[in-house]
Design a protein around this motif. Structure first.
Motif, PDB file in Angstrom:
ATOM      1  N   VAL A 162       0.916  -1.052   0.531  1.00 24.90           N
ATOM      2  CA  VAL A 162       0.034   0.347  -0.481  1.00 24.90           C
ATOM      3  C   VAL A 162       0.905   1.602  -0.292  1.00 24.90           C
ATOM      4  O   VAL A 162       0.677   2.427  -0.892  1.00 24.90           O
ATOM      5  CB  VAL A 162      -1.448   0.183   1.055  1.00 24.90           C
ATOM      6  N   VAL A 163       1.693   1.326   0.834  1.00 18.70           N
ATOM      7  CA  VAL A 163       3.187   2.031   0.794  1.00 18.70           C
ATOM      8  C   VAL A 163       3.100   3.196  -0.806  1.00 18.70           C
ATOM      9  O   VAL A 163       3.761   3.891  -0.662  1.00 18.70           O
ATOM     10  CB  VAL A 163       3.909   2.464   2.077  1.00 18.70           C
ATOM     11  N   VAL A 164       3.964   1.498  -0.859  1.00 12.99           N
ATOM     12  CA  VAL A 164       4.881   1.272  -1.997  1.00 12.99           C
ATOM     13  C   VAL A 164       4.003   2.569  -3.409  1.00 12.99           C
ATOM     14  O   VAL A 164       4.413   3.180  -3.658  1.00 12.99           O
ATOM     15  CB  VAL A 164       5.364   0.598  -3.135  1.00 12.99           C
ATOM     16  N   VAL A 165       2.840   2.041  -3.428  1.00 11.41           N
ATOM     17  CA  VAL A 165       1.538   1.983  -4.330  1.00 11.41           C
ATOM     18  C   VAL A 165       1.212   3.666  -4.675  1.00 11.41           C
ATOM     19  O   VAL A 165       1.490   4.777  -4.697  1.00 11.41           O
ATOM     20  CB  VAL A 165      -0.029   1.849  -4.317  1.00 11.41           C
ATOM     21  N   ALA A 166       0.914   3.718  -3.795  1.00  9.53           N
ATOM     22  CA  ALA A 166       1.039   5.542  -2.292  1.00  9.53           C
ATOM     23  C   ALA A 166       2.205   6.489  -2.773  1.00  9.53           C
ATOM     24  O   ALA A 166       2.128   7.344  -3.630  1.00  9.53           O
ATOM     25  CB  ALA A 166       0.456   5.709  -0.560  1.00  9.53           C
ATOM     26  N   ALA A 167       3.554   5.688  -2.699  1.00  6.62           N
ATOM     27  CA  ALA A 167       4.354   6.612  -3.211  1.00  6.62           C
ATOM     28  C   ALA A 167       4.890   7.290  -4.477  1.00  6.62           C
ATOM     29  O   ALA A 167       5.230   7.758  -4.635  1.00  6.62           O
ATOM     30  CB  ALA A 167       5.591   6.364  -2.648  1.00  6.62           C
ATOM     31  N   LEU A 168       4.216   5.671  -5.556  1.00  8.73           N
ATOM     32  CA  LEU A 168       4.423   5.940  -6.571  1.00  8.73           C
ATOM     33  C   LEU A 168       3.382   6.873  -7.065  1.00  8.73           C
ATOM     34  O   LEU A 168       3.818   8.013  -8.146  1.00  8.73           O
ATOM     35  CB  LEU A 168       4.255   4.578  -7.340  1.00  8.73           C
ATOM     36  N   ALA A 169       2.455   6.666  -6.721  1.00  9.46           N
ATOM     37  CA  ALA A 169       1.501   7.934  -7.290  1.00  9.46           C
ATOM     38  C   ALA A 169       0.942   9.110  -7.077  1.00  9.46           C
ATOM     39  O   ALA A 169       1.414  10.121  -6.885  1.00  9.46           O
ATOM     40  CB  ALA A 169       0.134   7.121  -7.033  1.00  9.46           C
ATOM     41  N   SER A 170       1.832   9.399  -5.245  1.00  6.33           N
ATOM     42  CA  SER A 170       2.518  10.776  -4.994  1.00  6.33           C
ATOM     43  C   SER A 170       3.649  11.640  -5.823  1.00  6.33           C
ATOM     44  O   SER A 170       3.358  13.029  -6.392  1.00  6.33           O
ATOM     45  CB  SER A 170       2.529  10.747  -3.370  1.00  6.33           C
TER      46      SER A 170
END
Length: 387
Positions: A364-372
């Motif tokens: 979840v954190v990786v996806v959020a970081a890439l989207a951000s």
């Protein structure tokens, strides 16, 4: 005492890693964002440093270098005007900090501004991690997840810019830590300093005052809550009085803000109109779609925070930050940035992820970081207007 009764002491490398974890989590997530910005900046033939100092950053740097009276007349407000009072819309805390740090870097104000934001972001990371440890059901894992989600918020790129977000969030986080630990001097001083950084501090002042009233009503902590409440108002009250004297208008700051920067209170009408228009228009810009989703999403997070029964100071603060954004008019594309200080509303997600498998939380954190990272880079390179 037998050998089996001796306290267990973690190895030195483990202790160091534990202490550095909040900074490491924050820096890794933000590094992804900065690398994305460098990539898109080069793709579009612009300087990433220039993008990190753009828009409000230019005003912060000008105030730091020339003071309020010396800001170049070529710098214009939202309506294309420049008056002797235009720069007073920007609070002095961040430019003052740049002025202090710049001599240490050979007078380079841009480097000073970016360094201040970097260090303030790290300080904020330790504050958010501590908040995650202090809430009911919290833990170190919750705190680190909260820090990661904060660093991966939609407009977290501003944490690396010559903007006030990183410094304000650091002060706000540690003021909230003070409230959760009933350390009233810490809460009041951090809030007072935050009041010199940006007008969002009104939400933090309200939080400290409400917490102090509750403490006094329940006869806890003696006179300390009153001291904390008094300290909390010093920054924002001091600056508003300064602007009132400077302009000769008791409501000077509000006048400057509304007349030059299209800022005002409309009860949320502008936000509702913006969301309806964005979701019913065929060719609305991506920036508007994301801003509309964030405006709706933050209300969902607020509801989840109440459902999770977060401590009263966090609920008051989160609600007040949301209110300051939702009830005001102005540039809607800046809403994701203005909501960044409402980081406490990410706690329900952090608490939920902490109960999942580590692989799920990391994913979840990786996806959020890439989207951000992509959205932040898009906002500064492809999107042509201020954020």
């Amino acid at each position: 005492m037998s050998a089996t009764d001796a306290p267990v002491v973690a190895p030195a490398p483990t202790r160091v890693a534990t202490r550095l974890a909040p900074a490491a989590v924050y820096l890794v997530v933000r590094l992804v964002g900065v690398l994305a910005l460098v990539w898109l900046s080069r793709t579009h033939g612009v300087s990433p440093i220039d993008r990190l100092r753009a828009w409000d950053g230019d005003w912060m740097l000008a105030i730091a270098q020339y003071g309020y009276s010396g800001v170049p007349a070529t710098m214009l407000d939202g309506y294309g005007h420049h008056t002797p009072f235009t720069a007073l819309a920007f609070f002095p805390g961040y430019p003052m900090t740049i002025t202090v740090v710049a001599p240490l870097l050979g007078g380079n104000t841009v480097a000073a501004a970016l360094l201040v934001s970097l260090l303030a972001g790290i300080a904020a990371a330790y504050g958010t991690t501590r908040i995650g440890e202090l809430v009911p059901g919290g833990s170190r894992r919750v705190g680190l997840l909260l820090t990661a989600l904060f660093a991966a918020a939609p407009m977290a790129v501003t944490l690396n810019m010559a903007y006030t977000e990183a410094l304000f969030c650091a002060l706000a986080a540690w003021s909230l830590v003070g409230l959760l630990q009933r350390r009233w001097l810490l809460a009041g001083v951090m809030c007072g300093l935050a009041g010199l950084v940006r007008p969002t501090s009104e939400a933090l002042v309200l939080t400290v005052v409400v917490a102090a009233i509750v403490a006094v009503a329940t006869r806890r902590d003696g006179w300390r809550p009153l001291v904390g409440a008094l300290l909390s108002v010093t920054g924002i009250a001091g600056y508003l009085i300064f602007v009132a004297v400077r302009t000769g208008d008791p409501a000077g700051w509000l006048t400057v803000q509304s007349s030059g920067w299209n800022g005002g209170v409309d009860g949320g009408a502008a936000g509702v109109r913006f969301i309806v228009a964005t979701l019913t228009t065929r060719d609305a810009a991506l920036m508007y779609y994301v801003s509309a989703i964030v405006l709706i999403g933050v209300l969902v997070l607020l509801g989840l925070s109440f459902a999770a029964r977060l401590p009263l100071p966090l609920l008051v603060y989160g609600s007040a930050v949301v209110a300051t954004v939702w009830l005001s008019s102005g540039v809607m594309a800046s809403r994701p940035r203005l909501l960044l200080p409402a980081f406490v509303l990410l706690l329900p997600i952090a608490l939920g992820l902490a109960k999942r498998r580590p692989a799920t939380a990391v994913s979840v954190v990786v996806v959020a970081a890439l989207a951000s990272a992509w959205f932040g880079a898009y906002s500064l390179t492809i999107w042509r207007y201020a954020i």
